[in-house]
Design a protein around this motif. Structure first.
Motif, PDB file in Angstrom:
ATOM      1  N   GLU A  51      82.249  53.483 -32.685  1.00 12.19           N
ATOM      2  CA  GLU A  51      83.431  53.938 -33.426  1.00 12.19           C
ATOM      3  C   GLU A  51      83.076  54.224 -34.881  1.00 12.19           C
ATOM      4  O   GLU A  51      83.440  55.260 -35.443  1.00 12.19           O
ATOM      5  N   LYS A  52      82.341  53.310 -35.486  1.00 11.03           N
ATOM      6  CA  LYS A  52      81.947  53.455 -36.889  1.00 11.03           C
ATOM      7  C   LYS A  52      80.991  54.637 -37.080  1.00 11.03           C
ATOM      8  O   LYS A  52      81.167  55.445 -37.991  1.00 11.03           O
ATOM      9  N   ASN A 110      90.464  53.795 -28.879  1.00  2.72           N
ATOM     10  CA  ASN A 110      91.621  53.903 -27.987  1.00  2.72           C
ATOM     11  C   ASN A 110      91.631  55.223 -27.229  1.00  2.72           C
ATOM     12  O   ASN A 110      92.282  55.344 -26.192  1.00  2.72           O
ATOM     13  N   LYS A 111      90.912  56.208 -27.740  1.00  3.41           N
ATOM     14  CA  LYS A 111      90.801  57.494 -27.048  1.00  3.41           C
ATOM     15  C   LYS A 111      89.518  57.586 -26.223  1.00  3.41           C
ATOM     16  O   LYS A 111      89.443  58.355 -25.288  1.00  3.41           O
ATOM     17  N   ASP A 139      89.349  56.494 -20.959  1.00  4.89           N
ATOM     18  CA  ASP A 139      88.958  57.612 -20.105  1.00  4.89           C
ATOM     19  C   ASP A 139      87.672  57.366 -19.328  1.00  4.89           C
ATOM     20  O   ASP A 139      87.274  58.188 -18.513  1.00  4.89           O
ATOM     21  N   LEU A 140      87.008  56.258 -19.598  1.00  6.76           N
ATOM     22  CA  LEU A 140      85.735  55.973 -18.945  1.00  6.76           C
ATOM     23  C   LEU A 140      85.928  55.012 -17.779  1.00  6.76           C
ATOM     24  O   LEU A 140      86.394  53.893 -17.955  1.00  6.76           O
ATOM     25  N   ALA A 141      85.583  55.465 -16.588  1.00  6.00           N
ATOM     26  CA  ALA A 141      85.647  54.597 -15.408  1.00  6.00           C
ATOM     27  C   ALA A 141      84.402  53.715 -15.346  1.00  6.00           C
ATOM     28  O   ALA A 141      84.455  52.557 -14.958  1.00  6.00           O
ATOM     29  N   ILE A 168      82.319  61.391 -26.505  1.00  9.44           N
ATOM     30  CA  ILE A 168      82.198  61.440 -27.962  1.00  9.44           C
ATOM     31  C   ILE A 168      82.169  62.890 -28.424  1.00  9.44           C
ATOM     32  O   ILE A 168      82.800  63.252 -29.420  1.00  9.44           O
ATOM     33  N   GLY A 169      81.438  63.737 -27.696  1.00  4.45           N
ATOM     34  CA  GLY A 169      81.378  65.157 -28.038  1.00  4.45           C
ATOM     35  C   GLY A 169      82.746  65.808 -28.009  1.00  4.45           C
ATOM     36  O   GLY A 169      83.113  66.558 -28.915  1.00  4.45           O
ATOM     37  N   VAL A 170      83.511  65.515 -26.990  1.00  6.08           N
ATOM     38  CA  VAL A 170      84.863  66.079 -26.866  1.00  6.08           C
ATOM     39  C   VAL A 170      85.747  65.587 -28.011  1.00  6.08           C
ATOM     40  O   VAL A 170      86.456  66.375 -28.648  1.00  6.08           O
ATOM     41  N   LEU A 171      85.699  64.289 -28.283  1.00  2.00           N
ATOM     42  CA  LEU A 171      86.514  63.731 -29.360  1.00  2.00           C
ATOM     43  C   LEU A 171      86.093  64.280 -30.717  1.00  2.00           C
ATOM     44  O   LEU A 171      86.937  64.518 -31.578  1.00  2.00           O
TER      45      LEU A 171
END
Length: 83
Positions: free
Chosen positions: A49-50, A57-58, A62-64, A75-78
């Motif tokens: 996160e840092k 939270n995003k 989404d990770l199973a 991370i790329g999408v976010l």
């Protein structure tokens, strides 16, 4: 941010928690043979996160499974959505 840069930096962060053991990109970090303890996994995600400036939270819901390749992809999408 480019996927290869994300993957490279993510690998460096994961290395901290796996004593620099080489991790396959599709291995689940919570399953054997890795099986990171819950407190290490939490610290790992706080470092992610840092480092990448993303909201856990995003990322996490989404990770199973928690593979380096899936984490890097998300991370790329976010990261793209922040721009």
């Amino acid at each position: 941010m480019k996927k290869d840069l994300i993957s490279e930096r993510l690998e460096q962060i994961i290395c901290i928690y796996t004593n620099c053991r080489k991790i396959e990109p599709d291995i689940d970090l919570l399953a054997k043979p890795i099986s990171l303890p819950p407190h290490d996994m939490a610290a790992l995600f706080l470092d992610i996160e840092k480092e990448f400036g993303i909201d856990l939270n995003k990322l996490v819901p989404d990770l199973a499974i928690f593979t380096p390749s899936l984490i890097a992809k998300k991370i790329g999408v976010l990261s793209e959505n922040r721009i």
